[in-house]
Motif scaffolding. Structure first.
Motif, PDB file in Angstrom:
ATOM      1  N   LYS A  99       0.834  -1.204   0.000  1.00  0.00           N
ATOM      2  CA  LYS A  99       0.000   0.000   0.000  1.00  0.00           C
ATOM      3  C   LYS A  99       0.876   1.264   0.000  1.00  0.00           C
ATOM      4  N   VAL A 100       2.037   1.183   0.668  1.00  0.00           N
ATOM      5  CA  VAL A 100       2.972   2.322   0.668  1.00  0.00           C
ATOM      6  C   VAL A 100       3.368   2.645  -0.776  1.00  0.00           C
ATOM      7  N   ALA A 101       3.720   1.579  -1.526  1.00  0.00           N
ATOM      8  CA  ALA A 101       4.178   1.788  -2.908  1.00  0.00           C
ATOM      9  C   ALA A 101       3.068   2.415  -3.746  1.00  0.00           C
ATOM     10  N   LEU A 102       1.834   1.957  -3.550  1.00  0.00           N
ATOM     11  CA  LEU A 102       0.715   2.489  -4.331  1.00  0.00           C
ATOM     12  C   LEU A 102       0.465   3.962  -3.991  1.00  0.00           C
ATOM     13  N   ALA A 103       0.499   4.280  -2.692  1.00  0.00           N
ATOM     14  CA  ALA A 103       0.273   5.675  -2.287  1.00  0.00           C
ATOM     15  C   ALA A 103       1.362   6.573  -2.875  1.00  0.00           C
ATOM     16  N   ARG A 104       2.592   6.100  -2.877  1.00  0.00           N
ATOM     17  CA  ARG A 104       3.692   6.890  -3.476  1.00  0.00           C
ATOM     18  C   ARG A 104       3.445   7.111  -4.963  1.00  0.00           C
ATOM     19  N   ALA A 105       2.996   6.046  -5.641  1.00  0.00           N
ATOM     20  CA  ALA A 105       2.751   6.153  -7.086  1.00  0.00           C
ATOM     21  C   ALA A 105       1.609   7.123  -7.392  1.00  0.00           C
ATOM     22  N   HIS A 106       0.815   7.470  -6.381  1.00  0.00           N
ATOM     23  CA  HIS A 106      -0.300   8.398  -6.583  1.00  0.00           C
ATOM     24  C   HIS A 106      -0.042   9.758  -5.925  1.00  0.00           C
ATOM     25  N   GLY A 107       1.214  10.055  -5.619  1.00  0.00           N
ATOM     26  CA  GLY A 107       1.522  11.426  -5.208  1.00  0.00           C
ATOM     27  C   GLY A 107       1.978  11.639  -3.779  1.00  0.00           C
ATOM     28  N   ALA A 108       1.914  10.600  -2.920  1.00  0.00           N
ATOM     29  CA  ALA A 108       2.396  10.797  -1.544  1.00  0.00           C
ATOM     30  C   ALA A 108       3.931  10.804  -1.562  1.00  0.00           C
ATOM     31  N   GLU A 109       4.529  11.834  -0.981  1.00  0.00           N
ATOM     32  CA  GLU A 109       6.002  11.910  -0.974  1.00  0.00           C
ATOM     33  C   GLU A 109       6.593  11.068   0.144  1.00  0.00           C
ATOM     34  N   HIS A 110       5.888  10.982   1.247  1.00  0.00           N
ATOM     35  CA  HIS A 110       6.332  10.222   2.419  1.00  0.00           C
ATOM     36  C   HIS A 110       5.145   9.387   2.880  1.00  0.00           C
ATOM     37  N   VAL A 111       5.398   8.107   3.200  1.00  0.00           N
ATOM     38  CA  VAL A 111       4.288   7.275   3.685  1.00  0.00           C
ATOM     39  C   VAL A 111       4.772   6.504   4.907  1.00  0.00           C
ATOM     40  N   PHE A 112       4.023   6.616   5.988  1.00  0.00           N
ATOM     41  CA  PHE A 112       4.384   5.925   7.227  1.00  0.00           C
ATOM     42  C   PHE A 112       3.451   4.751   7.464  1.00  0.00           C
ATOM     43  N   LEU A 113       4.045   3.698   8.011  1.00  0.00           N
ATOM     44  CA  LEU A 113       3.259   2.497   8.294  1.00  0.00           C
ATOM     45  C   LEU A 113       2.515   2.644   9.621  1.00  0.00           C
ATOM     46  N   THR A 114       1.291   2.151   9.642  1.00  0.00           N
ATOM     47  CA  THR A 114       0.513   2.210  10.883  1.00  0.00           C
ATOM     48  C   THR A 114       1.020   1.179  11.898  1.00  0.00           C
ATOM     49  N   SER A 115       1.898   0.277  11.444  1.00  0.00           N
ATOM     50  CA  SER A 115       2.493  -0.680  12.394  1.00  0.00           C
ATOM     51  C   SER A 115       3.591  -0.032  13.246  1.00  0.00           C
ATOM     52  N   ASN A 116       4.092   1.153  12.833  1.00  0.00           N
ATOM     53  CA  ASN A 116       5.007   1.908  13.705  1.00  0.00           C
ATOM     54  C   ASN A 116       4.240   2.344  14.943  1.00  0.00           C
ATOM     55  N   THR A 117       4.956   2.702  15.999  1.00  0.00           N
ATOM     56  CA  THR A 117       4.219   3.233  17.154  1.00  0.00           C
ATOM     57  C   THR A 117       3.727   4.633  16.808  1.00  0.00           C
ATOM     58  N   SER A 118       2.694   5.040  17.526  1.00  0.00           N
ATOM     59  CA  SER A 118       2.153   6.384  17.319  1.00  0.00           C
ATOM     60  C   SER A 118       3.259   7.427  17.551  1.00  0.00           C
ATOM     61  N   ALA A 119       4.077   7.217  18.607  1.00  0.00           N
ATOM     62  CA  ALA A 119       5.146   8.183  18.926  1.00  0.00           C
ATOM     63  C   ALA A 119       6.138   8.286  17.765  1.00  0.00           C
ATOM     64  N   GLU A 120       6.457   7.145  17.136  1.00  0.00           N
ATOM     65  CA  GLU A 120       7.398   7.166  15.999  1.00  0.00           C
ATOM     66  C   GLU A 120       6.831   7.983  14.842  1.00  0.00           C
ATOM     67  N   ASN A 121       5.559   7.759  14.545  1.00  0.00           N
ATOM     68  CA  ASN A 121       4.971   8.483  13.408  1.00  0.00           C
ATOM     69  C   ASN A 121       4.807   9.976  13.701  1.00  0.00           C
ATOM     70  N   ILE A 122       4.443  10.309  14.946  1.00  0.00           N
ATOM     71  CA  ILE A 122       4.309  11.740  15.305  1.00  0.00           C
ATOM     72  C   ILE A 122       5.678  12.420  15.167  1.00  0.00           C
ATOM     73  N   GLU A 123       6.702  11.761  15.666  1.00  0.00           N
ATOM     74  CA  GLU A 123       8.049  12.351  15.595  1.00  0.00           C
ATOM     75  C   GLU A 123       8.489  12.511  14.138  1.00  0.00           C
ATOM     76  N   ALA A 124       8.203  11.493  13.319  1.00  0.00           N
ATOM     77  CA  ALA A 124       8.598  11.564  11.906  1.00  0.00           C
ATOM     78  C   ALA A 124       7.879  12.718  11.200  1.00  0.00           C
ATOM     79  N   VAL A 125       6.612  12.925  11.516  1.00  0.00           N
ATOM     80  CA  VAL A 125       5.862  14.024  10.892  1.00  0.00           C
ATOM     81  C   VAL A 125       6.482  15.366  11.313  1.00  0.00           C
ATOM     82  N   HIS A 126       6.829  15.500  12.580  1.00  0.00           N
ATOM     83  CA  HIS A 126       7.404  16.768  13.045  1.00  0.00           C
ATOM     84  C   HIS A 126       8.794  16.991  12.469  1.00  0.00           C
TER      85      HIS A 126
END
Ligand SMILES: NC(=O)c1ccc[n+]([C@@H]2O[C@H](COP(=O)([O-])OP(=O)(O)OC[C@H]3O[C@@H](n4cnc5c(N)ncnc54)[C@H](OP(=O)(O)O)[C@@H]3O)[C@@H](O)[C@H]2O)c1
Length: 332
Positions: A180-207
């Motif tokens: 799904k990451v690859a598909l989202a990238r192919a449709h314009g997402a520059e960065h895609v985070f997995l929901t299997s990461n912890t919430s803290a990891e994804n929040i930090e990556a976004v910031h």
């Protein structure tokens, strides 16, 4: 007589029943359409399960591509769409569309341009109209904005990624698998985070990427991601909560918005296409974007118009294993 999928009590996909009933009699303002294609939306599962209360029995389905059988008895006012004619192929996202014949108000029916194929057209109906009003009216996406799209490889998600990119925003997606990451990238997402990461990891990556959080988060997941939305949006940012894939957002106090001076909106498509010219404008813009190649449609699977086919499409869309759109072939 016609065949349509009705539910007379709410529940799981097993409540879907095939009924043989008379062809609907259009009211003065309605058009009768012979349905060729329809599509599965999460909305159908909310109505079937009772999350969205509806009068029973009801016919499910929203989107249709089909042929105009009768025109309305009232005068249609001119809009920016070409006039409707009997025998013409049309698109609508306002009807009881899991049926061989359906009716829809004339102002929510658009002639389908010859160069857009019917299967792709039905795949864009509710999902692309929704993505359009989300980026235009729920929050107006601007060049250089940071946008976070949840379920970025889903039906609405893939259209949101493409539109936000088209309008010059930086798109961050979230999704649940590498494919799904690859598909989202192919449709314009520059960065895609997995929901299997912890919430803290994804929040930090976004910031880390954005400095201060995103300008807007488009969240169709609902309950499961609601609290995280407050962490990833920047001060004076906007949370657009537009769906309940994990369950509806629980009630909250407006004071929750105060520390970051946030805006929250919980829109639904109906009011954005209620006026004839609003529907016409969105339909025209959508057809233009598709014709110029700015928007692609991704179809997960075509299902047969059978009890098994319709029920399977509803099981599949709620399984988290689909990408893009699920369409149903009703008739040639
Ligand atoms: N307000 C409106 O006008 C409007 C109009 C159309 C649709 N919607 C909403 O938009 C959302 C997306 O609709 P869609 O038809 O395009 O569906 P979809 O995104 O193709 O499918 C739903 C996706 O949600 C994600 N998800 C996360 N947690 C989930 C959970 N607990 N259970 C199931 N799915 C979960 C999954 O993606 P990952 O695997 O990537 O996590 C799943 O594939 C829905 O909430 C729908 O109600 C709203």
């Amino acid at each position: 007589m016609l065949i349509e999928f009705q539910v007379d009590h709410v529940g799981g996909p097993e409540v879907l029943k095939l009924q043989d009933i008379p062809v609907p009699e259009p009211q003065d303002h309605e058009i009768l359409i012979k349905v060729e294609w329809t599509g599965t939306n999460y909305f159908d599962t909310y109505k079937r399960s009772g999350l969205y209360p509806a009068k029973l029995p009801m016919t499910l389905g929203t989107d249709a591509v089909g042929i105009v059988v009768t025109l309305p008895r009232v005068q249609m006012v001119a809009t920016s769409l070409p006039p409707l004619k009997i025998g013409q192929r049309v698109l609508t996202c306002e009807g009881a569309a899991f049926a061989e014949y359906m009716v829809a108000p004339w102002w929510q029916v658009a002639p389908l341009p010859d160069d857009i194929d019917p299967k792709s057209a039905v795949a864009m109906a509710t999902s692309l109209f929704t993505a359009m009003y989300l980026v235009r009216e729920s929050y107006q996406v601007k060049k250089g904005d940071w946008v976070l799209v949840r379920a970025a490889a889903g039906g609405v998600g893939l259209f949101l990624c493409q539109l936000c990119r088209y309008y010059g925003a930086h798109v961050i997606g979230t999704t649940s698998s590498e494919s799904k990451v690859a598909l989202a990238r192919a449709h314009g997402a520059e960065h895609v985070f997995l929901t299997s990461n912890t919430s803290a990891e994804n929040i930090e990556a976004v910031h880390r990427l954005t400095g201060n959080g995103v300008h807007v988060v488009y969240d169709g997941i609902g309950e499961a991601t609601w609290e995280e939305d407050f962490q990833i949006v920047r001060p004076k940012g906007t949370i657009v909560s537009f769906g309940n894939a994990s369950g509806p957002v629980l009630p909250f106090a407006p004071l929750k918005l105060s520390p970051k001076a946030l805006k929250v909106t919980r829109p639904t498509l109906g009011p954005f296409i209620a006026e004839p010219e609003d529907f016409a404008r969105y339909a025209t813009e959508i057809f233009d974007l598709v014709k110029k190649g700015a928007i692609k449609t991704s179809i997960h699977k075509v299902y047969p118009f059978t009890v098994e086919g319709v029920a399977q499409s509803q099981l599949d869309i709620t399984s988290r294993n689909t990408t893009g759109k699920l369409v149903i072939h009703v008739a040639n």
